[in-house]
Scaffold this motif. Structure first.
Motif, short mmCIF file in Angstrom:
data_model
loop_
_atom_site.label_atom_id
_atom_site.label_comp_id
_atom_site.label_asym_id
_atom_site.label_seq_id
_atom_site.Cartn_x
_atom_site.Cartn_y
_atom_site.Cartn_z
N SER A 173 0.83 -1.21 0.00
CA SER A 173 0.00 0.00 0.00
C SER A 173 0.86 1.26 0.00
CB SER A 173 -0.93 0.00 1.22
OG SER A 173 -1.80 -1.10 1.19
N GLY A 174 1.97 1.22 0.73
CA GLY A 174 2.86 2.38 0.75
C GLY A 174 3.43 2.68 -0.63
N TRP A 175 3.83 1.66 -1.36
CA TRP A 175 4.37 1.89 -2.71
C TRP A 175 3.28 2.30 -3.68
CZ3 TRP A 175 9.27 2.26 -4.38
CH2 TRP A 175 10.28 1.89 -3.48
N VAL A 176 2.09 1.76 -3.52
CA VAL A 176 0.97 2.19 -4.37
C VAL A 176 0.69 3.68 -4.16
CG1 VAL A 176 -1.52 1.94 -4.74
CG2 VAL A 176 -0.09 -0.09 -4.49
N LEU A 177 0.69 4.10 -2.91
CA LEU A 177 0.46 5.50 -2.59
C LEU A 177 1.56 6.39 -3.16
CD1 LEU A 177 -1.32 7.55 -1.10
CD2 LEU A 177 0.06 7.12 0.96
N LEU A 178 2.81 5.95 -3.04
CA LEU A 178 3.93 6.74 -3.57
C LEU A 178 3.83 6.91 -5.09
CD1 LEU A 178 7.01 5.38 -1.57
CD2 LEU A 178 6.04 7.69 -1.47
N ALA A 179 3.43 5.85 -5.79
CA ALA A 179 3.30 5.93 -7.24
C ALA A 179 2.25 6.96 -7.64
CB ALA A 179 2.94 4.55 -7.81
N HIS A 180 1.11 7.00 -6.94
CA HIS A 180 0.06 7.95 -7.27
C HIS A 180 0.44 9.38 -6.88
CE1 HIS A 180 -2.30 4.25 -7.74
NE2 HIS A 180 -3.15 4.98 -8.43
N ILE A 181 1.16 9.52 -5.77
CA ILE A 181 1.62 10.86 -5.38
C ILE A 181 2.59 11.41 -6.41
CG2 ILE A 181 3.01 12.11 -3.69
CD1 ILE A 181 1.80 10.36 -1.52
N ALA A 182 3.51 10.58 -6.89
CA ALA A 182 4.46 11.02 -7.90
C ALA A 182 3.75 11.46 -9.18
CB ALA A 182 5.46 9.90 -8.21
N ALA A 183 2.77 10.68 -9.61
CA ALA A 183 2.03 11.03 -10.83
C ALA A 183 1.21 12.31 -10.63
CB ALA A 183 1.11 9.88 -11.23
N ARG A 184 0.60 12.46 -9.46
CA ARG A 184 -0.21 13.64 -9.19
C ARG A 184 0.65 14.91 -9.15
NH1 ARG A 184 -5.21 14.88 -7.12
NH2 ARG A 184 -5.34 16.80 -5.89
N MET A 185 1.82 14.84 -8.54
CA MET A 185 2.70 16.00 -8.47
C MET A 185 3.13 16.46 -9.87
SD MET A 185 5.10 15.02 -5.18
CE MET A 185 6.17 16.41 -5.49
N LEU A 186 3.47 15.51 -10.74
CA LEU A 186 3.84 15.86 -12.10
C LEU A 186 2.67 16.47 -12.86
CD1 LEU A 186 6.05 12.81 -13.16
CD2 LEU A 186 6.80 15.18 -12.85
N ALA A 187 1.47 15.90 -12.66
CA ALA A 187 0.29 16.43 -13.34
C ALA A 187 -0.02 17.85 -12.89
CB ALA A 187 -0.90 15.52 -13.08
N ARG A 188 0.11 18.12 -11.61
CA ARG A 188 -0.16 19.47 -11.10
C ARG A 188 0.84 20.48 -11.66
NH1 ARG A 188 -5.26 19.96 -9.91
NH2 ARG A 188 -5.99 18.43 -8.39
N GLN A 189 2.07 20.08 -11.83
CA GLN A 189 3.07 20.99 -12.40
C GLN A 189 2.73 21.31 -13.86
OE1 GLN A 189 7.10 19.72 -11.85
NE2 GLN A 189 6.86 19.32 -9.66
N VAL A 190 2.20 20.34 -14.58
CA VAL A 190 1.79 20.59 -15.96
C VAL A 190 0.61 21.55 -15.99
CG1 VAL A 190 0.87 19.54 -18.07
CG2 VAL A 190 2.66 18.38 -16.77
#
Length: 465
Positions: free
Chosen positions: A37-54
């Motif tokens: 679950s921790g790695w699943v959460l990290l993967a989504h956080i990484a994707a969300r941060m990149l999307a917000r920057q775009v």
């Protein structure tokens, strides 16, 4: 099938024999769930941060996609050590082996063994989907999300997981029959017991092999070919000696990939029920001549028995694994658990090396054989066209079209062009990989065949088939 998916599935299943570091308990499940679950959460956080920057304009879309691809690829490869940690470190596999229902079924145990790695793989797909949804490239919808995850599973690990689980389930059934119905029979206490069990396994393997193409129809999301392409493909198959009988021959189907893939494959090991899958992009975008060569390449795999040869290439790994484990344990260099783990690792390495080598040679052989089959298909259309009415295999067909003249040199030129076109949208597929030679190697070998072509080809229209 990529090397990553092969390793993820095989490593997960090999963990089924991992020893327990402590008394198996439900804490193994809790620890594994928390880790994954921790790695699943990290993967989504990484994707969300990149999307917000775009969205804010702080990062261009192209750069964000490159960063996301690199991050998700890292998360995917981390699934391997995390899987090992869950099964070896937390003793998840040992806990699965002592559960009331799971202890009697390898197929059910395999679900638990595959769960950590497959969950992390799906999490990377999920993160990529929500990245596209946040920036507006993908529609935000639970239905679209579920469909996207199912499509990714169908085009990836499902090809390896479903057949593997079918054979494990077959083994479970054979074991159940032996223990419940044969163990107490006086008639079967001698050699008859072993013969009966092996006969049952053989029948089951045959039934699974026959039913595999029908399972693939669901996994690959297929539909019936249009009348024009179907008549074209079936005429090529018959000219190469492949039956297109409705029940006992090879059938062709359109493979719906949502415009993602430009590929073809033959599903099925035995003759009844073989299925030729042609992707939507291949049917819609490739010129007729290149489409012919792609079909001939897949038929070459069937004609040259490449699938059984690849299956036999796995046998040396079993020998290496069992021999090395026995040697390490008998000489007391390692204890039983570590000896089995080292033997399994050596077997896995042997599988990758031997199967990879055989796959490379079979791909090169299929390219060369496809050129000869293409000549045969076109020559047969001129020498002995099939007339209107009922074909030899029982199908009602109209007259097969007469193909333009074809030489082996022309076929090699078309095969090279088809390989270049098929890999154009996926640069990674042009590189050397586990199961395929590089595009440069394959094209170079074909160019050596087609080298006399300029001297033989006087009319340029002969290639436009």
């Amino acid at each position: 099938m990529t090397l990553y998916i092969f390793l993820l599935v095989i490593v997960s299943l090999l963990c089924g024999s991992s020893p327990a570091v402590a008394e198996p308990s439900v804490r193994a499940v809790f620890a594994s769930v928390l880790m994954v679950s921790g790695w699943v959460l990290l993967a989504h956080i990484a994707a969300r941060m990149l999307a917000r920057q775009v969205v804010r304009g702080a990062l261009s879309y192209g750069d964000a996609v490159d960063y996301l691809r690199m991050q998700m690829e890292t998360f995917r490869w981390f699934a391997l050590p995390i899987t090992l940690l869950c099964h070896y470190g937390f003793s998840l596999s040992a806990w699965l082996r002592v559960q009331p229902y799971l202890s009697e079924s390898m197929a059910l145990q395999s679900i638990g063994l595959l769960a950590p790695g497959i969950t992390l793989l799906v999490a990377t797909w999920s993160a990529e989907y929500w990245f596209a949804a946040i920036i507006g490239v993908q529609e935000k919808s639970i239905k679209k999300y579920a469909g996207s995850m199912l499509q990714m599973m169908r085009s990836g690990p499902a090809w390896l997981i479903l057949p593997t689980m079918l054979f494990l389930a077959l083994g479970d059934i054979a074991a159940k029959v032996q223990t419940e119905y044969m163990a107490d029979s006086e008639l079967l206490q001698s050699d008859y017991l072993e013969i009966s069990v092996w006969a049952l396994i053989g029948v089951g393997v045959f039934l699974v092999a026959v039913s595999l193409p029908y399972i693939v129809r669901w996994v690959a999301n297929t539909e019936r070919l249009a009348d024009g392409p179907r008549a074209e493909v079936e005429s090529w198959l018959r000219r190469c000696g492949i039956s297109t009988h409705r029940y006992f021959g090879m059938q062709a189907a359109r493979w719906n990939t949502g415009g993602r893939m430009l590929n073809a494959l033959v599903a099925g090991i035995v003759r009844p029920g073989r299925l030729l899958l042609l992707s939507d992009r291949l049917l819609d975008e490739l010129p007729r001549g290149q489409r012919l060569m792609v079909v001939m390449h897949e038929i070459a795999h069937v004609k040259r028995f490449h699938v059984p040869i690849r299956m036999a290439a796995i046998l040396p790994a079993w020998f290496v694994s069992s021999w090395s484990s026995s040697m390490l344990i008998d000489h007391e260099w390692l204890d039983a658990s570590m000896g089995a783990a080292v033997g399994g690792a050596l077997g896995l390495i042997t599988t990758v090396v031997v199967l990879g080598t055989v796959s490379h040679l079979s791909e090169l052989d299929a390219d060369a054989t496809a050129c000869r089959l293409a000549v045969r298909a076109c020559d047969a259309s001129r020498d002995k066209p099939i007339q209107s009415g009922v074909a030899a295999d029982g199908n009602a067909e109209s007259s097969d079209p007469v193909e333009p003249p074809m030489t082996r040199e022309m076929a090699a030129e078309l095969m090279a062009d088809a390989l270049i076109r098929v890999t154009a949208d996926h640069p990674s597929s042009r590189k050397f990989s586990w199961l395929h030679p590089s595009l440069e190697t394959r094209v170079a070998r074909l160019r050596r065949i087609s080298r006399p072509l300029p001297d033989l080809r006087s009319d340029s229209h002969t290639l436009a088939i």
